[in-house]
Design a protein around this motif. Sequence first.
Motif, PDB file in Angstrom:
ATOM      1  N   ASP A 101      22.673  13.253  77.351  1.00 35.36           N
ATOM      2  CA  ASP A 101      22.341  11.831  77.453  1.00 35.36           C
ATOM      3  C   ASP A 101      20.975  11.547  76.829  1.00 35.36           C
ATOM      4  O   ASP A 101      20.814  10.560  76.084  1.00 35.36           O
ATOM      5  N   ARG A 102      19.997  12.396  77.118  1.00 31.99           N
ATOM      6  CA  ARG A 102      18.654  12.203  76.549  1.00 31.99           C
ATOM      7  C   ARG A 102      18.682  12.384  75.036  1.00 31.99           C
ATOM      8  O   ARG A 102      18.051  11.610  74.296  1.00 31.99           O
ATOM      9  N   PHE A 103      19.400  13.392  74.585  1.00 26.84           N
ATOM     10  CA  PHE A 103      19.497  13.653  73.147  1.00 26.84           C
ATOM     11  C   PHE A 103      20.172  12.478  72.442  1.00 26.84           C
ATOM     12  O   PHE A 103      19.752  12.063  71.350  1.00 26.84           O
ATOM     13  N   SER A 104      21.203  11.932  73.075  1.00 27.06           N
ATOM     14  CA  SER A 104      21.923  10.796  72.501  1.00 27.06           C
ATOM     15  C   SER A 104      21.028   9.571  72.370  1.00 27.06           C
ATOM     16  O   SER A 104      21.030   8.886  71.340  1.00 27.06           O
ATOM     17  N   ARG A 105      20.255   9.284  73.406  1.00 30.34           N
ATOM     18  CA  ARG A 105      19.370   8.115  73.366  1.00 30.34           C
ATOM     19  C   ARG A 105      18.298   8.254  72.290  1.00 30.34           C
ATOM     20  O   ARG A 105      17.907   7.266  71.663  1.00 30.34           O
ATOM     21  N   LYS A 106      17.841   9.479  72.068  1.00 26.93           N
ATOM     22  CA  LYS A 106      16.743   9.703  71.133  1.00 26.93           C
ATOM     23  C   LYS A 106      17.209   9.835  69.687  1.00 26.93           C
ATOM     24  O   LYS A 106      16.565   9.314  68.765  1.00 26.93           O
ATOM     25  N   ASP A 111      21.328   8.456  63.752  1.00 25.35           N
ATOM     26  CA  ASP A 111      22.317   9.220  62.997  1.00 25.35           C
ATOM     27  C   ASP A 111      23.708   8.882  63.525  1.00 25.35           C
ATOM     28  O   ASP A 111      24.019   9.173  64.689  1.00 25.35           O
ATOM     29  N   ILE A 112      24.537   8.302  62.680  1.00 31.01           N
ATOM     30  CA  ILE A 112      25.859   7.832  63.088  1.00 31.01           C
ATOM     31  C   ILE A 112      26.755   8.988  63.529  1.00 31.01           C
ATOM     32  O   ILE A 112      27.460   8.895  64.540  1.00 31.01           O
ATOM     33  N   GLN A 113      26.726  10.093  62.781  1.00 34.33           N
ATOM     34  CA  GLN A 113      27.580  11.224  63.128  1.00 34.33           C
ATOM     35  C   GLN A 113      27.182  11.827  64.470  1.00 34.33           C
ATOM     36  O   GLN A 113      28.036  12.167  65.284  1.00 34.33           O
ATOM     37  N   THR A 114      25.885  11.952  64.691  1.00 30.34           N
ATOM     38  CA  THR A 114      25.398  12.482  65.973  1.00 30.34           C
ATOM     39  C   THR A 114      25.866  11.602  67.122  1.00 30.34           C
ATOM     40  O   THR A 114      26.355  12.095  68.137  1.00 30.34           O
ATOM     41  N   ASP A 115      25.720  10.294  66.954  1.00 31.10           N
ATOM     42  CA  ASP A 115      26.140   9.362  67.998  1.00 31.10           C
ATOM     43  C   ASP A 115      27.640   9.456  68.243  1.00 31.10           C
ATOM     44  O   ASP A 115      28.085   9.456  69.405  1.00 31.10           O
ATOM     45  N   SER A 116      28.430   9.579  67.170  1.00 29.22           N
ATOM     46  CA  SER A 116      29.881   9.645  67.304  1.00 29.22           C
ATOM     47  C   SER A 116      30.307  10.892  68.074  1.00 29.22           C
ATOM     48  O   SER A 116      31.168  10.825  68.966  1.00 29.22           O
ATOM     49  N   VAL A 117      29.687  12.026  67.766  1.00 28.36           N
ATOM     50  CA  VAL A 117      30.035  13.275  68.449  1.00 28.36           C
ATOM     51  C   VAL A 117      29.643  13.226  69.919  1.00 28.36           C
ATOM     52  O   VAL A 117      30.434  13.567  70.805  1.00 28.36           O
ATOM     53  N   LEU A 118      28.428  12.775  70.199  1.00 26.74           N
ATOM     54  CA  LEU A 118      27.955  12.754  71.580  1.00 26.74           C
ATOM     55  C   LEU A 118      28.744  11.763  72.430  1.00 26.74           C
ATOM     56  O   LEU A 118      29.022  12.024  73.604  1.00 26.74           O
ATOM     57  N   GLN A 119      29.119  10.630  71.844  1.00 29.18           N
ATOM     58  CA  GLN A 119      29.954   9.685  72.579  1.00 29.18           C
ATOM     59  C   GLN A 119      31.350  10.255  72.810  1.00 29.18           C
ATOM     60  O   GLN A 119      31.961  10.038  73.863  1.00 29.18           O
ATOM     61  N   GLY A 120      31.854  11.008  71.821  1.00 24.04           N
ATOM     62  CA  GLY A 120      33.156  11.650  71.971  1.00 24.04           C
ATOM     63  C   GLY A 120      33.154  12.684  73.081  1.00 24.04           C
ATOM     64  O   GLY A 120      34.127  12.815  73.831  1.00 24.04           O
ATOM     65  N   ILE A 121      32.051  13.432  73.195  1.00 27.86           N
ATOM     66  CA  ILE A 121      31.911  14.402  74.290  1.00 27.86           C
ATOM     67  C   ILE A 121      31.890  13.671  75.629  1.00 27.86           C
ATOM     68  O   ILE A 121      32.588  14.051  76.576  1.00 27.86           O
ATOM     69  N   LYS A 122      31.089  12.614  75.687  1.00 26.08           N
ATOM     70  CA  LYS A 122      30.923  11.875  76.939  1.00 26.08           C
ATOM     71  C   LYS A 122      32.240  11.244  77.406  1.00 26.08           C
ATOM     72  O   LYS A 122      32.512  11.174  78.616  1.00 26.08           O
ATOM     73  N   LEU A 126      36.237  14.804  72.812  1.00 23.54           N
ATOM     74  CA  LEU A 126      35.826  16.007  72.101  1.00 23.54           C
ATOM     75  C   LEU A 126      35.398  17.066  73.105  1.00 23.54           C
ATOM     76  O   LEU A 126      34.984  16.738  74.219  1.00 23.54           O
ATOM     77  N   PRO A 127      35.465  18.346  72.733  1.00 19.75           N
ATOM     78  CA  PRO A 127      35.025  19.412  73.639  1.00 19.75           C
ATOM     79  C   PRO A 127      33.560  19.254  74.028  1.00 19.75           C
ATOM     80  O   PRO A 127      32.763  18.661  73.287  1.00 19.75           O
ATOM     81  N   LEU A 128      33.203  19.816  75.166  1.00 20.16           N
ATOM     82  CA  LEU A 128      31.850  19.682  75.703  1.00 20.16           C
ATOM     83  C   LEU A 128      30.788  20.289  74.803  1.00 20.16           C
ATOM     84  O   LEU A 128      29.712  19.711  74.622  1.00 20.16           O
ATOM     85  N   LEU A 129      31.050  21.457  74.220  1.00 20.56           N
ATOM     86  CA  LEU A 129      30.013  22.191  73.500  1.00 20.56           C
ATOM     87  C   LEU A 129      30.184  22.101  71.993  1.00 20.56           C
ATOM     88  O   LEU A 129      31.231  22.479  71.444  1.00 20.56           O
ATOM     89  N   TYR A 130      29.127  21.607  71.342  1.00 20.54           N
ATOM     90  CA  TYR A 130      29.096  21.458  69.883  1.00 20.54           C
ATOM     91  C   TYR A 130      27.843  22.111  69.330  1.00 20.54           C
ATOM     92  O   TYR A 130      26.848  22.319  70.048  1.00 20.54           O
TER      93      TYR A 130
END
Length: 208
Positions: A101-106, A111-122, A126-130
């Motif tokens: 959550d902290r990494f996503s906010r920061k 970065d669109i790809q980072t946001d897409s992956v982290l939202q997919g995990i949440k 998507l799987p938990l670990l990337y």
Amino acid sequence: ITPVGDLASDFLKQLAKVLDQQKDPLARFNYYSIWMWHIIMLLTSCRPVDHMPGMLNQIDHRARFIWLSDKEIRATSSSGRFIPMCDYLNVAIQDYRDYLDRFSRKYGVIDIQTDSVLQGIKCSKLPLLYLKHEDEWVPISPKLVLNYIKDLFPYPLNWTRHFGRYYLADKLPVYLIDAIFAHEAPAHETLNQHSSVSLLEIKSTAQA
């Protein structure tokens, strides 16, 4: 060779030290994910296969169970098993979720790809670990883990299962160990509909 407790502890300390030394946020993210992967492998004794431990909706922090499906054939809901989570694993996964959550906010906002992956995990899409590997976000896999830790540890990736079986050998009855490790014969599973073993009994193994 089955690593004894001190060796497993020493490896995790080495891995944590490497994590603490990372200044780059993406490198730190990767090593935190690899550390988390090993904690889950050790404390669930699941097989080191791609996409372990699965998605967030397979983890129930309140009931302290994780649903794992780590065999080659994973097409049906009956191909997995419940594994109880000890206090340490339960808290470790919750801490990792807070970190995401902290990494996503920061970093998700830049970065669109980072946001897409982290939202997919949440959202458990998507799987938990990337890992961020070669400029791409990819699900964690045994091959990638081995690439990152090859200079730290001389044992094959399935050492965690051998360690778990060795550790539990004098602490639990064989039928419960077989249930945790998915070594049961077809139709003789501990949680089969005709079994007399309860989830409560399975859950008690987390205290071993």
